[in-house]
Design a protein around this motif. Structure first.
Motif, short mmCIF file in Angstrom:
data_model
loop_
_atom_site.label_atom_id
_atom_site.label_comp_id
_atom_site.label_asym_id
_atom_site.label_seq_id
_atom_site.Cartn_x
_atom_site.Cartn_y
_atom_site.Cartn_z
N TYR A 11 0.85 -1.19 0.00
CA TYR A 11 0.00 0.00 0.00
C TYR A 11 0.88 1.23 0.00
O TYR A 11 1.89 1.31 0.70
CB TYR A 11 -0.98 -0.01 1.17
CG TYR A 11 -0.50 -0.70 2.42
CD1 TYR A 11 0.11 0.01 3.45
CD2 TYR A 11 -0.64 -2.08 2.55
CE1 TYR A 11 0.56 -0.63 4.59
CE2 TYR A 11 -0.20 -2.73 3.70
CZ TYR A 11 0.42 -2.00 4.71
OH TYR A 11 0.87 -2.64 5.83
N GLU B 104 4.47 6.90 -5.64
CA GLU B 104 3.89 6.01 -6.64
C GLU B 104 4.81 4.80 -6.81
O GLU B 104 6.02 4.92 -6.69
CB GLU B 104 3.77 6.76 -7.97
CG GLU B 104 3.16 5.98 -9.09
CD GLU B 104 3.02 6.84 -10.34
OE1 GLU B 104 2.12 7.69 -10.37
OE2 GLU B 104 3.84 6.65 -11.26
N ARG C 264 1.23 -2.96 -12.93
CA ARG C 264 0.27 -2.33 -12.01
C ARG C 264 0.89 -1.03 -11.54
O ARG C 264 2.04 -1.00 -11.13
CB ARG C 264 0.00 -3.20 -10.79
CG ARG C 264 -0.68 -4.50 -11.10
CD ARG C 264 -0.95 -5.28 -9.84
NE ARG C 264 -1.55 -6.56 -10.19
CZ ARG C 264 -1.89 -7.48 -9.31
NH1 ARG C 264 -1.68 -7.27 -8.02
NH2 ARG C 264 -2.44 -8.60 -9.69
N LEU D 23 0.46 1.80 -8.70
CA LEU D 23 -0.18 2.18 -7.45
C LEU D 23 0.17 3.62 -7.15
O LEU D 23 1.34 3.98 -7.09
CB LEU D 23 0.32 1.32 -6.28
CG LEU D 23 -0.03 -0.15 -6.29
CD1 LEU D 23 0.53 -0.81 -5.03
CD2 LEU D 23 -1.52 -0.35 -6.37
N ARG D 24 -0.86 4.41 -6.94
CA ARG D 24 -0.66 5.82 -6.58
C ARG D 24 -0.95 5.99 -5.09
O ARG D 24 -1.41 5.06 -4.43
CB ARG D 24 -1.55 6.69 -7.43
CG ARG D 24 -1.10 6.66 -8.90
CD ARG D 24 -1.89 7.58 -9.81
NE ARG D 24 -1.31 7.59 -11.14
CZ ARG D 24 -1.48 6.65 -12.06
NH1 ARG D 24 -2.21 5.59 -11.78
NH2 ARG D 24 -0.93 6.75 -13.25
N GLU E 42 -3.45 3.87 -2.57
CA GLU E 42 -3.92 2.64 -3.21
C GLU E 42 -3.14 1.44 -2.68
O GLU E 42 -2.01 1.56 -2.23
CB GLU E 42 -3.77 2.72 -4.73
CG GLU E 42 -4.67 3.76 -5.35
CD GLU E 42 -4.53 3.86 -6.86
OE1 GLU E 42 -5.53 4.23 -7.50
OE2 GLU E 42 -3.43 3.60 -7.39
N THR F 74 -2.55 -3.09 -3.26
CA THR F 74 -2.70 -4.26 -4.13
C THR F 74 -2.25 -5.50 -3.38
O THR F 74 -1.49 -5.42 -2.41
CB THR F 74 -1.89 -4.11 -5.45
OG1 THR F 74 -2.31 -5.10 -6.38
CG2 THR F 74 -0.39 -4.22 -5.22
N LYS G 77 -6.35 -3.60 -7.77
CA LYS G 77 -6.01 -2.62 -6.74
C LYS G 77 -7.28 -2.01 -6.19
O LYS G 77 -8.35 -2.14 -6.78
CB LYS G 77 -5.08 -1.53 -7.28
CG LYS G 77 -5.72 -0.60 -8.30
CD LYS G 77 -4.70 0.46 -8.74
CE LYS G 77 -5.31 1.39 -9.77
NZ LYS G 77 -4.34 2.41 -10.20
N ALA G 78 -7.12 -1.36 -5.04
CA ALA G 78 -8.25 -0.70 -4.40
C ALA G 78 -7.75 0.51 -3.65
O ALA G 78 -6.56 0.59 -3.29
CB ALA G 78 -8.95 -1.66 -3.44
N ALA G 79 -8.65 1.42 -3.41
CA ALA G 79 -8.32 2.55 -2.52
C ALA G 79 -8.00 1.96 -1.15
O ALA G 79 -8.64 1.02 -0.70
CB ALA G 79 -9.49 3.52 -2.44
N TYR H 171 -8.64 -5.74 3.17
CA TYR H 171 -8.38 -5.51 1.74
C TYR H 171 -9.30 -6.40 0.90
O TYR H 171 -9.92 -5.92 -0.06
CB TYR H 171 -6.91 -5.78 1.40
CG TYR H 171 -6.65 -5.64 -0.08
CD1 TYR H 171 -6.46 -4.38 -0.64
CD2 TYR H 171 -6.65 -6.74 -0.91
CE1 TYR H 171 -6.27 -4.23 -2.00
CE2 TYR H 171 -6.45 -6.60 -2.28
CZ TYR H 171 -6.27 -5.35 -2.82
OH TYR H 171 -6.07 -5.21 -4.17
#
Length: 163
Positions: A35, A40, A50, A52-53, A56, A58, A102-104, A142
């Motif tokens: 996370y 980034e 992938r 991730l910002r 976010e 994963t 991915k998810a917030a 998650y």
């Protein structure tokens, strides 16, 4: 996925990477949540990429070859927790492959991580037990988050899944 899917080798941590820093390649040995708090991370997993910002998360699955590239313009601060050697069964793995990649970052994940981090490295049985429970809760939170976003289940040909 239930707690039987997790090994007892549970770890948690965080790291800061300087602008443009790489990591890897490496082979993922178990389940790992990554996370991003700031910056980034671009993660190449086998042939997929992938990004991730900030904010976010994963889930990285066992047996995959991973290479990370962190933000070229700013320091990246990311957290992680891992279940070394965890090998989901075939049904669980099929479910995991169907979830969004991915998810917030759910607010509770940061709170759970902040509670578990100080317990890392302790030898006291009660602290280790609490840390393991918090890390398992991170994974479950998650999975709960991505399962709400998952599309309806439809059969997917293995060639499409690999693409």
């Amino acid at each position: 996925m239930n707690s039987k899917s997790f090994s007892r080798a549970l770890y948690i941590g965080y790291v800061f990477y300087k602008n443009g820093s790489p990591l890897g390649p490496r082979i993922q040995d178990g389940l790992q949540l990554v996370y991003v708090y700031e910056g980034e991370a671009t993660i190449r997993i086998d042939d997929a990429v992938r990004v991730l910002r900030e904010g976010e998360a994963t889930l990285l699955l066992p047996g995959c070859r991973e290479t990370f590239q962190f933000s070229r313009t700013t320091v990246t601060h990311h957290g992680w927790c891992t279940a070394d050697g965890a090998r989901p069964g075939s049904d669980d793995m099929a479910d995991l492959l169907e979830f969004p990649y991915k998810a917030a970052l759910p607010p509770m994940m940061r709170q759970l991580a902040d509670r578990a981090l100080p317990l890392q490295g302790t030898d006291e049985a009660k602290s280790v037990s609490l840390m393991n429970a918090l890390i398992e809760a991170l994974f479950q939170d998650y999975l709960r988050t991505v399962s709400f976003r998952a599309p309806p289940r439809t059969p997917v040909h293995p060639a499409v899944r690999r693409a």
